[in-house]
Write a protein that holds these residues in place. Structure first.
Motif, PDB file in Angstrom:
ATOM      1  N   THR A 178       0.835  -1.217   0.000  1.00  0.00           N
ATOM      2  CA  THR A 178       0.000   0.000   0.000  1.00  0.00           C
ATOM      3  C   THR A 178       0.863   1.257   0.000  1.00  0.00           C
ATOM      4  OG1 THR A 178      -0.047   0.248   2.401  1.00  0.00           O
ATOM      5  CG2 THR A 178      -1.732  -1.191   1.427  1.00  0.00           C
ATOM      6  N   MET A 201      -3.039   3.944  -1.509  1.00  0.00           N
ATOM      7  CA  MET A 201      -3.843   2.755  -1.740  1.00  0.00           C
ATOM      8  C   MET A 201      -4.233   2.188  -0.385  1.00  0.00           C
ATOM      9  SD  MET A 201      -2.591  -0.215  -4.326  1.00  0.00           S
ATOM     10  CE  MET A 201      -1.630   0.761  -5.455  1.00  0.00           C
ATOM     11  N   GLU A 242      -7.595  -2.595  -1.111  1.00  0.00           N
ATOM     12  CA  GLU A 242      -7.318  -2.248  -2.515  1.00  0.00           C
ATOM     13  C   GLU A 242      -6.041  -2.935  -3.001  1.00  0.00           C
ATOM     14  OE1 GLU A 242      -7.696   2.089  -4.430  1.00  0.00           O
ATOM     15  OE2 GLU A 242      -7.631   2.055  -2.233  1.00  0.00           O
ATOM     16  N   ALA A 243      -5.022  -2.847  -2.182  1.00  0.00           N
ATOM     17  CA  ALA A 243      -3.744  -3.462  -2.538  1.00  0.00           C
ATOM     18  C   ALA A 243      -3.912  -4.972  -2.665  1.00  0.00           C
ATOM     19  CB  ALA A 243      -2.687  -3.136  -1.477  1.00  0.00           C
ATOM     20  N   SER A 281      -5.888  -5.838  -5.853  1.00  0.00           N
ATOM     21  CA  SER A 281      -5.035  -5.634  -7.023  1.00  0.00           C
ATOM     22  C   SER A 281      -4.064  -6.797  -7.179  1.00  0.00           C
ATOM     23  CB  SER A 281      -4.220  -4.344  -6.894  1.00  0.00           C
ATOM     24  OG  SER A 281      -5.078  -3.257  -6.715  1.00  0.00           O
ATOM     25  N   ASN A 316      -3.519   0.804 -10.506  1.00  0.00           N
ATOM     26  CA  ASN A 316      -3.167   0.193  -9.219  1.00  0.00           C
ATOM     27  C   ASN A 316      -2.462  -1.140  -9.403  1.00  0.00           C
ATOM     28  OD1 ASN A 316      -4.118   2.259  -7.705  1.00  0.00           O
ATOM     29  ND2 ASN A 316      -5.825   1.130  -6.760  1.00  0.00           N
TER      30      ASN A 316
END
Lengths: 263, 347
Positions: free
Chosen positions: B33, B39, B43-44, B47, B62
């Motif tokens: 992140t 981020m 989210e990380a 991704s 991302n």
């Protein structure tokens, strides 16, 4: 090499040099299976060097050592370790192994798996820990136990190695009277179970009390070799140690009472 | 005793592995992140999962950042954390000295010297291929290790002899490195930041020649865990227990030099990690290398991950060299060991 099964160690004319200093000079000995042999002599007489040669750590320049019928210089260290176990004077506790970690190391020559000891190894270790009254200390660190307990741990490690010969250097150096006697009793018991014991010590009285035969070394040579009551004499103590002493006898036992150093 | 000793050990090993891997996973995602593009944790994570599912094909910015910039860095941190810590643990065992690690014995400096020499030769004489850099590092590391061992043993082989010999050898190699850096001029300026230890320039290409060898060499060391236990007894007693000490030590010197050099070759000198981590692991799990070494690997990866996260966040957006952070933790630790236990080991 063939000889009667009663001989476990045969040393033939062994001479050893540290660099150019001759430390052992023409040593020839036969040791019987199950014998308790004492090694005495002043500082620098070659006691420890002789033990090191028998344990395969040092290679003599001249002469041959046979252990259990095999030439020691033809064996790998791991094969020697299955026959001879060494008990050093001291044990290092720098890395704080636990008592059971330490005793388990005695199984090193036998463990077949890559990592863990087998059930059988474990059984041997547990039995020996019990017989040396160490099982309640199994998880304690070596640095946390007493000298007497350390000495027992050293012996226990050697015993789990299932040796035919035990080479013991100064078994009583840092111990008080009770532990000294205790260690010697353990060794005597092992010799009754047909494990040959060779113990080097400065304590003439202790060795002559327990050993079957005694070797007296001086300047790398055997000065005298025989039953304690035969070899320990006033003349010998004077010659080897340079000390005037009286020998006292009580039944089978022989005691040296030192009087004064000779000038 | 009750429960079998071996069973207890296996249980403890499983426990430490589960805990160590869990914390490492959290730190790993946390490190993904971090960076100029903000981020969140989930989210990380998404991704990463998406891009891995698509076999490395990225479908948004991302994913691109996570996959091409942050993931190689995080993997590399784990590889170096494992490698330097295992190298430290092995050195401490074979020298029977709790005060040594690849940095203190000068081995890291030797590796760095090898790299600088190769780069200097690369810009002045012939263009050298990328893959010769770790080889140069290895030769430098091995030379430094042998010099340190020789000096320490010639001066009596006491605990502090190894520390002093290592410092001297380290300084010598560092001086040569400095000379080459100056001679190399601007073209070697990038090397200066690298020298302090940093993961800022790590790419996928680097990952494979750091992480894979570091992990595989550490696994080879794991296979020798019992021998490392035996060598704690000291050379003579280890021989009497059946270990061929000379050839075992030789093998371990080569492996630790290799480990140090793959770590140093691309991420620079990260000091004191190999000193601190084995100590933490020993306090947690004891001295049996079969449990100690896996613990060292896990603690090493976790600690270096934390140090790298600190290096990137504490003065954001400026990134500090991670070697500076490990030294800030390591120096007081070393001083503490020296005061508390140095005395016992001097004689």
């Amino acid at each position: 090499m063939l000889y009667e099964g009663a001989v476990i160690i045969k040393i033939e004319d062994v001479t050893f040099y540290y660099e150019s200093v001759k430390v052992l000079d023409g040593i020839t000995i036969e040791v019987q299976r199950g014998e308790f042999l004492g090694l005495i002599g002043p500082n620098g007489s070659g006691k420890t060097t002789l033990l090191r040669c028998i344990s395969g750590v040092l290679k003599p320049r001249v002469g041959v050592i046979y252990v259990d019928g095999q030439r020691i210089d033809k064996l790998k260290l791991i094969e020697v370790a299955q026959i001879c176990a060494s008990v050093p004077t001291e044990l290092s506790s720098e890395f704080n192994l636990t008592v059971s970690d330490f005793v388990f190391l005695g199984r090193y020559p036998y463990v077949k798996g890559i990592w863990w000891e087998s059930k059988e190894d474990e059984q041997i270790v547990e039995e020996v820990l019990k017989s040396f009254q160490l099982h309640h200390l199994a998880d304690r660190k070596l640095s946390e136990i007493s000298s007497g307990e350390k000495q027992r741990a050293l012996l226990a490690k050697a015993v789990v190695q299932k040796p035919k010969v035990m080479l013991v250097d100064e078994p009583s150096a840092h111990l008080d009277l009770k532990y000294k006697l205790e260690v010697m009793e353990y060794l005597k018991e092992l010799s009754r179970r047909k494990i040959t014991i060779i113990a080097a010590s400065h304590d003439v009285n202790l060795l002559s009390k327990y050993c079957d035969r005694i070797i007296i070394l001086n300047s790398g040579k055997i000065v005298s070799f025989g039953r304690p009551e035969e070899v320990i004499t006033e003349e010998l103590i004077r010659k080897v140690y340079g000390v005037e002493a009286t020998i006292m006898r009580n039944g089978n036992e022989t005691f040296v009472v030192p009087k004064r150093p000779l000038r | 005793m009750g429960e079998s000793i071996v069973r207890q050990k296996i249980l403890r090993l499983v426990m430490v592995t589960v805990i160590g891997l869990s914390t490492l996973f959290i730190l790993f995602i946390l490190s993904l992140t971090l960076g100029p593009v903000e981020m969140g944790f989930s989210e990380a994570l998404t991704s990463l999962i998406n891009v891995l599912k698509n076999g490395g094909r990225t479908s948004n910015i991302n994913e691109l950042i996570v996959y091409h910039i942050r993931l190689p860095r995080a993997i590399c941190v784990i590889g170096v954390g494992i490698g330097l810590s295992i190298a430290g643990a092995v050195m401490q065992a074979i020298i029977r000295n709790p005060l040594v690690d690849p940095y203190i014995t000068g081995v890291s400096s030797g590796a760095a010297f090898g790299v600088c020499l190769a780069m200097f030769a690369g810009i002045t004489i012939v263009k050298i291929p990328f893959y010769t850099i770790p080889l140069a590092a290895f030769l430098g590391a091995l030379l430094a290790f042998l010099l340190t061992m020789f000096l320490a043993e010639a001066s009596g082989g006491m605990t502090l002899s190894y520390v002093l010999a290592g410092v001297v050898v380290g300084i010598a190699f560092s001086s040569f490195t400095t000379i080459f850096l100056v001679l190399g001029g601007e073209k070697l300026h990038g090397a200066l930041f690298w020298l302090f230890g940093s993961f800022a320039y790590v790419s996928w290409k680097v990952v494979w020649i750091v992480f894979v060898p570091s992990l595989s060499l550490s696994i080879i060391v794991l296979l020798y865990a019992r021998e490392l236990n035996v060598i704690l007894l000291g050379d003579e007693q280890a021989m009497q227990s059946g270990l061929d000490v000379q050839s075992f030590k030789r093998l371990m010197i080569i492996i630790t030099s290799l480990l140090t050099s793959v770590c140093v070759a691309f991420t620079g000198i990260i000091g004191f990690l190999g000193l601190v981590v084995p100590h933490i692991a020993r306090i947690l799990m004891g001295s049996d290398h079969r449990i100690l070494l896996p613990t060292v690997m896990l603690v090493g990866a976790n600690v270096l991950m934390i140090a790298d996260i600190i290096a990137r966040t504490v003065l954001k957006p400026v990134e500090l060299p991670v070697g500076a952070i490990t030294s800030l933790i390591g120096v007081p630790f070393f001083a503490y060991l020296l005061i508390k236990r140095g005395r016992e080991y001097v004689v």
